[in-house]
Design an enzyme around this catalytic site. Structure first.
Site: not given
Ligand code: BGC
Length: 750
Positions: A289
């Site tokens: 993530d």
């Molecule tokens: C989120 C993810 C997301 C990623 C990219 C993160 O803050 O937890 O679910 O895909 O950002 O935007």
């Protein structure tokens, strides 16, 4: 549904031109081997590096600083993927830079949060799950893939398949609710919708099951907080949707921000290698993530970014989203013998495999077609699909006195509420590519039926500049507008009150400790109720809310969530009876936030029965039961269940059936739900668990026998050794209209 008829381009990328060894007819695995053998360690690590979009690709090249460094890395082939770069022109430019300038010309994969659509927004995922209509959910994801692929994207960071029992957690809007069975089915449907039958077609994209795993169990519902759950909950509740996602051939998995049972999931080789890759045979790759590899440091797991890179790679986090840990330190870790190069090769192999499967090696610009881009965005078919999905997603919670459906010639309608003419909030959270104010508001939707209604906003609730980046500002003091609304309500025959949360009150980093109606909405409802009891409350929200007073006094409540681009049209069709609501709650509505986590598939306690004294499991100040249970939802039709039948003569195929009759004159749909309980087991089992459902349509007066088959798959569970077992003994079965009401029977299994 739109299908691409243009034959896939057979352009051979520079890679093949420069590399005679790589013949198109070779299998992907052979081609990957050949490629890996040519790659330097830095180039391999580069494939494991994902950067966020950072410069205007069509403008001048960046000079100096971080942007210039990223730009140089692109040219060297040290970036395997980018996120948030979108639009054919941008994607093409960056792809060209990498394919033409880097030594091996390995194409990039472009990812984006395609959570419930690209430009055209479908309902938020929690709402879609409320449809229990897997075909419709799959179609909705395929529409999202169709639009997203048209702007050059080839990878959606969706579906989020975290189970959550905590409505305080803002991200419940992004998932399918509290149940692992429904969650697994919805996960499969979404993955099939994104990936289609042919991943190399230009209108399908790779899906990403996230967040592996148990992120939905953040303590106290606070975002990014610790998760600590037992292995029973891990194996029987949190993991099953992910196991189903792997079985559905999901191409990528994203890990999470959470520490689970003491170890950050991003650094857990037990989860990512032992379970996901080894036990389940997942062949795609794991993306971290956002910066979660770097966050191994503040978590107190790794000492510094270099060690974070070591731990992340060893644990099987294959691609680093934006923490720059791999690109800065992974090669060094390998050279120092801290990380085996074989692990790097394995990660790169996985990433290249998905790129091959997407058709990117054959044509790096496969998803870059300007004409398609123009044609697809907000396409009529997509809008139609979003409308159908929105109608199916609504849940009728109460309809005392049958205020709904409204007659087409209903006079004296007054519509009240800040959300009633809002064109932004219904788009929901996580809609990064959408254009602001493009939803059809409820007022606009009603106008397609009648102009004979009056709209009065009432007190302002939300600031108009609410955005994804900041908390929504809520008015709790200024009651101007209240009097006018009450005066209008007094004269009305029927009042439609549109209330709820703003779309940006749920989603990432949107935890709440109070989950009631924000601002002065509750006061407004009470004031209106004092002068007119004929209220239809249209609720818009991204999570279950505590609406006890409303549930007791307001005669009609329609749960409309945040329904996306076509919101108001869908609501109007339900209000005027052109669509008969058929949704069922995918998540329990609590009476009080103090009951959270509250979920239907809980265990019994040693003291579940009411005692004459206080020594049984309950609250002094609230009932144990939910306000609205999981699976609950009404219809304009009335369904009667009878003739429960259970045949257990074949222990491997237990047959269960019921007769469902539509005892009304109105055609409608019903979600027939099957629940199982194993009352005595080596690990105690929940009081009931959803193990099947069927959505049927019945004309007024018609009946249908609905049958289910229970096999070991539905009767078993993961035991204390994490093995799947079916234990002999008694089983209880219930089939009904929600998790609390139904017909039941039992059988013995040897
Ligand atoms: C989120 C993810 C997301 C990623 C990219 C993160 O803050 O937890 O679910 O895909 O950002 O935007």
């Amino acid at each position: 549904m739109y299908t691409i008829i243009t034959p896939k381009k057979i352009l051979v990328s520079l890679l093949f031109v420069c590399s005679p060894l790589l013949k198109a007819q070779d299998s992907f695995e052979q081609q990957i081997n050949t490629l890996l053998a040519k790659m330097t360690l830095e180039e391999k690590v580069g494939q494991m590096n994902q950067y966020n979009g950072f410069y205007d690709a069509t403008g001048p090249a960046p000079q100096g600083g971080n942007a210039a460094q990223k730009y140089e890395h692109l040219k060297k082939g040290w970036v395997g993927s980018m996120l948030n770069v979108r639009g054919v022109e941008e994607v093409r430019k960056i792809q060209e830079l990498v394919v033409k300038e880097s030594r091996l010309g390995i194409p990039m994969i472009f990812g984006f949060d395609v959570i419930h659509g690209y430009k055209t927004q479908s309902p938020i995922p929690l709402a879609e799950a409320a449809s229990w209509d897997l075909e419709a959910i799959q179609k909705s994801a395929s529409i999202a893939a169709n639009e997203a692929s048209a702007v050059g994207l080839n990878w959606a960071f969706a579906p989020m398949i975290d189970i959550s029992r905590d409505a305080r957690w803002g991200r419940v809007m992004e998932g399918a609710g509290e149940d692992p069975y429904l969650g697994a089915k919805v996960a499969e449907a979404r993955i099939n919708g994104f990936q289609g039958d042919d991943l190399s077609a230009p209108n399908t994209i790779a899906a990403c099951a996230k967040h592996f795993v148990a992120y939905g169990f953040s303590e106290a519902g606070r975002e990014y907080n610790t998760t600590d759950i037992g292995t029973n909950t891990l194996f029987n509740i949190a993991l099953p949707p992910f196991e189903a996602a792997v079985a559905a051939d999901v191409k990528t998995v994203m890990n999470g921000f959470n520490v689970l049972n003491g170890i950050p999931v991003t650094g857990s080789s037990y989860l990512q290698r032992d379970i996901l890759k080894d036990k389940w045979g997942f062949e795609g790759y794991v993306i971290s993530d956002w910066s979660s590899i770097g966050e191994l440091v503040p978590h107190g797991h790794a000492e510094n970014l270099k060690q974070a890179a070591e731990f992340g790679a060893k644990a099987g986090s294959d691609m680093d989203m934006e923490s720059k840990a791999y690109i800065t330190h992974l090669a060094e870790n390998v050279r120092e013998g801290k990380v085996d190069e074989g692990l790097v090769d394995d990660a790169v192999r996985r990433i290249l495999r998905v790129k091959f499967e997407l058709g990117l090696f054959e044509d790096p610009y496969l998803y870059c077609n300007e004409e398609r881009e123009k044609e697809r965005l907000f396409h009529e078919d997509h809008m139609q699909g979003a409308l159908e999905m929105a109608k199916k997603s609504m849940v009728l919670l109460k309809n005392d006195g049958n205020l709904l459906p409204l007659k087409k010639d209903q006079k004296g309608i007054v519509v009240i509420g800040d959300l009633a003419d809002d064109k932004n909030s219904p788009l929901g959270s996580w809609r990064l590519a959408s254009d602001d104010n493009t939803a059809v508001s409820v007022v606009e939707g009603l106008q397609t039926y009648t102009n004979a209604f009056k709209f009065v906003q009432g007190p302002k609730v939300f600031d108009d500049d609410a955005s994804f980046l900041q908390h929504v500002i809520i008015n709790t003091t200024d009651s101007s507008g209240m009097e006018e609304a009450v005066a209008a309500a007094k004269m009305a025959e029927v009042v439609i009150m549109v209330v709820g949360e703003h779309g940006f009150m749920s989603g990432e980093a949107r935890s709440r400790t109070k989950i009631d109606l924000p601002g002065l909405q509750h006061d407004l409802l009470k004031a209106v109720y004092a002068v007119n009891k004929n209220i239809i409350m249209v609720l818009m929200n991204g999570r279950p809310l505590t609406i006890n007073w409303e549930a007791e006094y307001i005669p009609t409540i329609l749960e409309a969530w945040q329904l996306g681009s076509q919101s108001g049209n869908a609501v109007a069709q339900v209000l005027f009876g052109d669509y008969n609501p058929s949704g069922k709650l995918p998540m329990t509505f609590p009476r009080s936030v103090g009951q959270v986590p509250i979920y239907y598939n809980h265990f019994s306690t040693g003291r579940a029965e009411k005692e004459p004294n206080v020594f049984w499991s309950h609250y002094a100040d609230e009932e144990n039961s939910p306000l609205y249970p999981f699976g609950f939802g009404l219809s304009y039709s009335k369904f009667r269940y009878s003739d429960f039948n259970l045949d257990s003569s074949d222990a491997t195929q237990i047959k269960v059936s019921v007769k469902v009759t539509n005892s009304s004159t109105v055609e409608g749909e019903e979600v027939v739900q099957l629940y199982v309980n194993d009352p005595y087991a080596s690990i105690v089992r929940p009081v009931k668990e959803l193990k099947g459902f069927k959505k049927i349509s019945l004309e007024g007066g018609a009946s249908q026998t609905v049958s289910f088959t229970l096999t070991d798959r539905e009767l078993g569970f993961y035991n204390s050794k994490h093995e799947w077992v079916v234990e002999p003994g008694k089983f209880n079965v219930m089939v009904g209209t929600n998790s609390q009401e139904g017909l039941s029977g039992s059988f013995e299994r040897q």
